[in-house]
Scaffold this motif. Sequence first.
Motif: not given
Length: 341
Positions: A57-58, A80-95
């Motif tokens: 799980a992630m 991968v189990d994704r149920q513990f991934i919170r989705r929120k307004a905002g930006r993703m980290g990039l590189y």
Amino acid sequence: MKGPSEPGHVVCFGELLLRLSPDSGTPLDRSDRLDLAVGGAEANVAIALSSLGLPVAMLSAVADSPTGRRALAALGEAGVDRQFIRRKAGRMGLYFFEPPSGPIGGRVTYDRAGSVFALSDPAELDFGAALKGAGLLHLSGITPALGPAGVELARAAVNAAAEAGVPVCFDGNYRASLWEAWDSDPRSVLTELVEQATVLIGNHRDISLLLGTSFSGDGPDRRREASEAAFARFPKLTTIASTARHVESATTHGLAARVDQRESHWQTDEVRIAPIVDRIGTGDAFAAGVLLRWMEGASAQDMAKTGLSLAIMKHGVPGDTIAVTRTELDAFAPAGVDVRR
Ligand SMILES: O=C(O)C(=O)C[C@H](O)[C@H](O)COP(=O)(O)O
């Protein structure tokens, strides 16, 4: 409603990133096109372990946006189990990753400040539910390097694991440019986190930073000395795993793996890897190979060998992640293999 994960599952906690790369040899400031890949050290481990057949799980937070969904898709594809991934307004980290080209080394430029993960409050993440019945929590030194909020997130994760009786694997993953971007004290933060760890992925240089003692030079003796000092300082630690990399050229490296336990030690011979397709994520592939065998209670020798095999395989795969099955990993022999028909 969050359901229970499979018993004994691995929880990987950290930031999901999108990587953007120009073509090899084209500098970023002259590039017209960028190739996209999904990464993030702990997500790379999650994808590798899940593909190898472990329940994983992630635990993370991503932007509720197309970029966040792109990152989630990579985890979903690997099961991968994704149920513990919170989705929120905002930006993703990039590189941005400029691959090495001939005599010019590779370069990473981060653009991740203020990402939804880096700004998350620990109270927004369900550590208790994710860790219930888990067999391992995996996190890395990248999360606390993100800033004071990252330190709090990493602390909350190891404290929740202690409360749930779940062993912790901590991968040092020292990223100097992240620590140097704020008024940080990496030694005290990392020491506090490693105090809660059972498995440490880190070499004698990581241990030098933790202990404030210099284990300079290289070679098996220095590494063993460093591991013994770490075992003395951190009573919970049972396993320390590291790679030794010898860079011959941008496309030819030598790689050996070492695993120290309190009673046993193993260092593999160095394997020459050429030509390298993509070196990013090879440390995480090594960690996943070690953890796959650690979960089975394997010997130091088997952990080192499997970690090295998966790391070598990753050098031949573009992107940050490797997704091979257990059968493919077990059948892998690093040799000049032609097409298998
Ligand atoms: O840099 C970061 O913060 C990331 O998480 C991006 C990458 O996916 C990992 O850094 C890969 O790590 P290695 O396996 O050590 O090459």
